[in-house]
Enzyme design. Structure first.
Site, PDB file in Angstrom:
ATOM      1  N   GLY A 261      46.131  19.074 -63.181  1.00 16.47           N
ATOM      2  CA  GLY A 261      46.751  17.966 -62.451  1.00 16.47           C
ATOM      3  C   GLY A 261      47.892  17.346 -63.231  1.00 16.47           C
TER       4      GLY A 261
ATOM      5  NE  ARG B 264      50.889  12.589 -58.051  1.00 14.76           N
ATOM      6  CZ  ARG B 264      50.535  12.936 -56.815  1.00 14.76           C
ATOM      7  NH1 ARG B 264      51.340  13.665 -56.089  1.00 14.76           N
ATOM      8  NH2 ARG B 264      49.397  12.527 -56.309  1.00 14.76           N
TER       9      ARG B 264
ATOM     10  CG  ASP C  62      41.864  23.912 -55.247  1.00 15.48           C
ATOM     11  OD1 ASP C  62      41.235  23.083 -55.939  1.00 15.48           O
ATOM     12  OD2 ASP C  62      41.796  23.955 -54.003  1.00 15.48           O
TER      13      ASP C  62
ATOM     14  CE1 TYR D 256      38.806   8.691 -58.765  1.00 14.91           C
ATOM     15  CE2 TYR D 256      37.974   6.579 -59.525  1.00 14.91           C
ATOM     16  CZ  TYR D 256      38.856   7.630 -59.644  1.00 14.91           C
ATOM     17  OH  TYR D 256      39.794   7.620 -60.669  1.00 14.91           O
TER      18      TYR D 256
ATOM     19  CE  LYS E   5      37.768  10.184 -61.871  1.00 18.13           C
ATOM     20  NZ  LYS E   5      38.555  11.220 -62.578  1.00 18.13           N
TER      21      LYS E   5
ATOM     22  CB  ILE F  30      46.651   4.045 -65.247  1.00 13.95           C
ATOM     23  CG1 ILE F  30      45.443   3.959 -66.207  1.00 13.95           C
ATOM     24  CG2 ILE F  30      47.870   4.642 -65.946  1.00 13.95           C
ATOM     25  CD1 ILE F  30      45.620   3.094 -67.433  1.00 13.95           C
TER      26      ILE F  30
HETATM   27  P1  NDP Z   1      47.897  11.422 -59.411  1.00 15.30           P
HETATM   28  O1  NDP Z   1      47.414  11.480 -58.006  1.00 15.30           O
HETATM   29  O2  NDP Z   1      49.203  10.753 -59.703  1.00 15.30           O
HETATM   30  O3  NDP Z   1      47.978  12.918 -60.011  1.00 15.30           O
HETATM   31  C1  NDP Z   1      46.909  13.817 -59.883  1.00 15.30           C
HETATM   32  C2  NDP Z   1      47.441  15.241 -59.904  1.00 15.30           C
HETATM   33  O4  NDP Z   1      46.312  16.121 -59.720  1.00 15.30           O
HETATM   34  C3  NDP Z   1      48.414  15.514 -58.750  1.00 15.30           C
HETATM   35  O5  NDP Z   1      49.528  16.268 -59.205  1.00 15.30           O
HETATM   36  C4  NDP Z   1      47.558  16.314 -57.784  1.00 15.30           C
HETATM   37  O6  NDP Z   1      48.267  17.196 -56.936  1.00 15.30           O
HETATM   38  C5  NDP Z   1      46.663  17.087 -58.740  1.00 15.30           C
HETATM   39  N1  NDP Z   1      45.483  17.627 -58.061  1.00 15.30           N
HETATM   40  C6  NDP Z   1      44.794  17.081 -57.036  1.00 15.30           C
HETATM   41  N2  NDP Z   1      43.803  17.900 -56.635  1.00 15.30           N
HETATM   42  C7  NDP Z   1      43.865  19.000 -57.427  1.00 15.30           C
HETATM   43  C8  NDP Z   1      43.123  20.208 -57.494  1.00 15.30           C
HETATM   44  N3  NDP Z   1      42.120  20.470 -56.634  1.00 15.30           N
HETATM   45  N4  NDP Z   1      43.452  21.135 -58.439  1.00 15.30           N
HETATM   46  C9  NDP Z   1      44.485  20.912 -59.278  1.00 15.30           C
HETATM   47  N5  NDP Z   1      45.235  19.795 -59.250  1.00 15.30           N
HETATM   48  C10 NDP Z   1      44.941  18.841 -58.345  1.00 15.30           C
HETATM   49  O7  NDP Z   1      46.718  10.777 -60.246  1.00 15.30           O
HETATM   50  P2  NDP Z   1      46.706   9.920 -61.618  1.00 15.30           P
HETATM   51  O8  NDP Z   1      47.695  10.467 -62.558  1.00 15.30           O
HETATM   52  O9  NDP Z   1      46.726   8.490 -61.270  1.00 15.30           O
HETATM   53  O10 NDP Z   1      45.223  10.241 -62.111  1.00 15.30           O
HETATM   54  C11 NDP Z   1      44.919  11.285 -63.021  1.00 15.30           C
HETATM   55  C12 NDP Z   1      43.438  11.194 -63.382  1.00 15.30           C
HETATM   56  O11 NDP Z   1      43.169   9.925 -63.930  1.00 15.30           O
HETATM   57  C13 NDP Z   1      42.507  11.375 -62.195  1.00 15.30           C
HETATM   58  O12 NDP Z   1      41.358  12.097 -62.598  1.00 15.30           O
HETATM   59  C14 NDP Z   1      42.123   9.943 -61.855  1.00 15.30           C
HETATM   60  O13 NDP Z   1      40.876   9.857 -61.207  1.00 15.30           O
HETATM   61  C15 NDP Z   1      42.077   9.325 -63.240  1.00 15.30           C
HETATM   62  N6  NDP Z   1      42.214   7.876 -63.246  1.00 15.30           N
HETATM   63  C16 NDP Z   1      43.351   7.275 -62.779  1.00 15.30           C
HETATM   64  C17 NDP Z   1      43.442   5.887 -62.799  1.00 15.30           C
HETATM   65  C18 NDP Z   1      44.662   5.166 -62.324  1.00 15.30           C
HETATM   66  O14 NDP Z   1      44.633   3.922 -62.331  1.00 15.30           O
HETATM   67  N7  NDP Z   1      45.725   5.830 -61.927  1.00 15.30           N
HETATM   68  C19 NDP Z   1      42.339   5.054 -63.289  1.00 15.30           C
HETATM   69  C20 NDP Z   1      41.198   5.789 -63.753  1.00 15.30           C
HETATM   70  C21 NDP Z   1      41.166   7.151 -63.724  1.00 15.30           C
HETATM   71  P3  NDP Z   1      48.841  16.668 -55.476  1.00 15.30           P
HETATM   72  O15 NDP Z   1      50.285  16.468 -55.686  1.00 15.30           O
HETATM   73  O16 NDP Z   1      48.567  17.750 -54.510  1.00 15.30           O
HETATM   74  O17 NDP Z   1      48.077  15.437 -55.110  1.00 15.30           O
END
Ligand code: NDP
Length: 247
Positions: free
Chosen positions: A12, A15, A62, A154, A158, A187
């Site tokens: 992931g 971004r 994926d 969720y 987690k 975040i």
């Molecule tokens: P984003 O949605 O900005 O980025 C997540 C990335 O993961 C995207 O590029 C997405 O692709 C990709 N993704 C989604 N599903 C899959 C899959 N099945 N296989 C591979 N890649 C995948 O999320 P964040 O950067 O905000 O979050 C990153 C992590 O941090 C997550 O695990 C989130 O739960 C955790 N987190 C975030 C917090 C926050 O406040 N932002 C707080 C606590 C935890 P696509 O473009 O298709 O969506």
């Protein structure tokens, strides 16, 4: 250059938090594999990594599909010969109150967040076991510790990641593989950008440091957990939340 010549796989990472981790690790000398469902955006992240003078590989993957994860590990071994670091960052939300939550919403979030983490640990630990060395960081959330109305799927995913981290740490410790989790609070990324302003303001008031975190705040703690500075740390969950949750 704390990660000189290490190879890091970050899921992931096209971004958000994952991309910040990828760039931080590259600045410290690691070659980076950006694995994401969005291959085009993954390729753009790789261009930024290469601009820092490191090698990179963009993989459309994926995490819910074990065959794709295994194939990705084989491609990494072909190109780099090893996997030193795995960061399980791919994650999604599909919020709804428990009584309204559909089977699809439950399965999708558990599938990406929890099963995806399991799949990647299982596939990446094979070459790590062979090398008798490795670092795994799983991105959890404070919601996995305190729960949150509207996030049954969720929060369960987690909390599962935190327990999985402890078990994997115990199973892999004898082969010099450290497994830890990071639990971010609020975040600023695309995931949180879509929340209503009113809710964000309310959340900010509950943060002792009185500000939202940045992806770089999470990346800095991940760097600690994959560097030699944390050689004697395994099975832990480090909270990065501006003080919202205190044990
Ligand atoms: P984003 O949605 O900005 O980025 C997540 C990335 O993961 C995207 O590029 C997405 O692709 C990709 N993704 C989604 N599903 C899959 C899959 N099945 N296989 C591979 N890649 C995948 O999320 P964040 O950067 O905000 O979050 C990153 C992590 O941090 C997550 O695990 C989130 O739960 C955790 N987190 C975030 C917090 C926050 O406040 N932002 C707080 C606590 C935890 P696509 O473009 O298709 O969506």
């Amino acid at each position: 250059m704390r990660l000189k010549d290490k190879v890091a796989l970050i899921t992931g990472a096209a971004r958000g938090i994952g991309k910040a981790i990828a760039l931080r690790f590259a600045q410290e000398g690691a070659d980076i594999v950006v694995a994401d469902v969005n291959q085009e955006e993954a390729a753009r992240a790789c261009a930024e990594i290469e601009a820092l003078g490191r090698k990179s590989l963009a993989l459309g993957m994926d995490v819910t599909d074990y065959a794709q994860v295994e194939e990705a590990i084989n491609k990494i071994l072909d190109k780099f010969g090893k996997v030193d670091i795995l960061v399980n960052n791919a994650g999604i939300t599909k919020d709804n109150l428990l009584l309204r939550m559909s089977q699809m919403e439950w399965d999708a979030v558990i599938g990406v967040n929890l099963k995806g983490t399991f799949n990647c640990i299982k596939a990446a630990s094979r070459p790590m076991l062979k090398e008798r060395s490795g670092r795994i960081v799983n991105i959890a959330s404070i919601i996995g510790i305190i729960g949150n109305a509207g996030q049954a799927n969720y929060s369960a995913s987690k909390a599962g990641i935190i327990a999985l981290t402890k078990t994997a740490a115990k199973e892999l410790a004898s082969r010099n593989i450290n497994v830890n989790a990071v639990a971010p609070g609020f975040i600023q990324t695309e995931m949180t950008a879509r929340l209503p302003e009113e809710l964000k303001e309310k959340m900010k008031q509950a943060i002792p440091l009185n500000k939202f975190g940045s992806p770089d705040d999470v990346a800095a703690v991940c760097l600690f957990l994959v560097s030699e500075d944390s050689n004697y740390v395994t099975g832990q969950t480090i909270v990065v939340d501006g003080g919202m949750v205190m044990a």
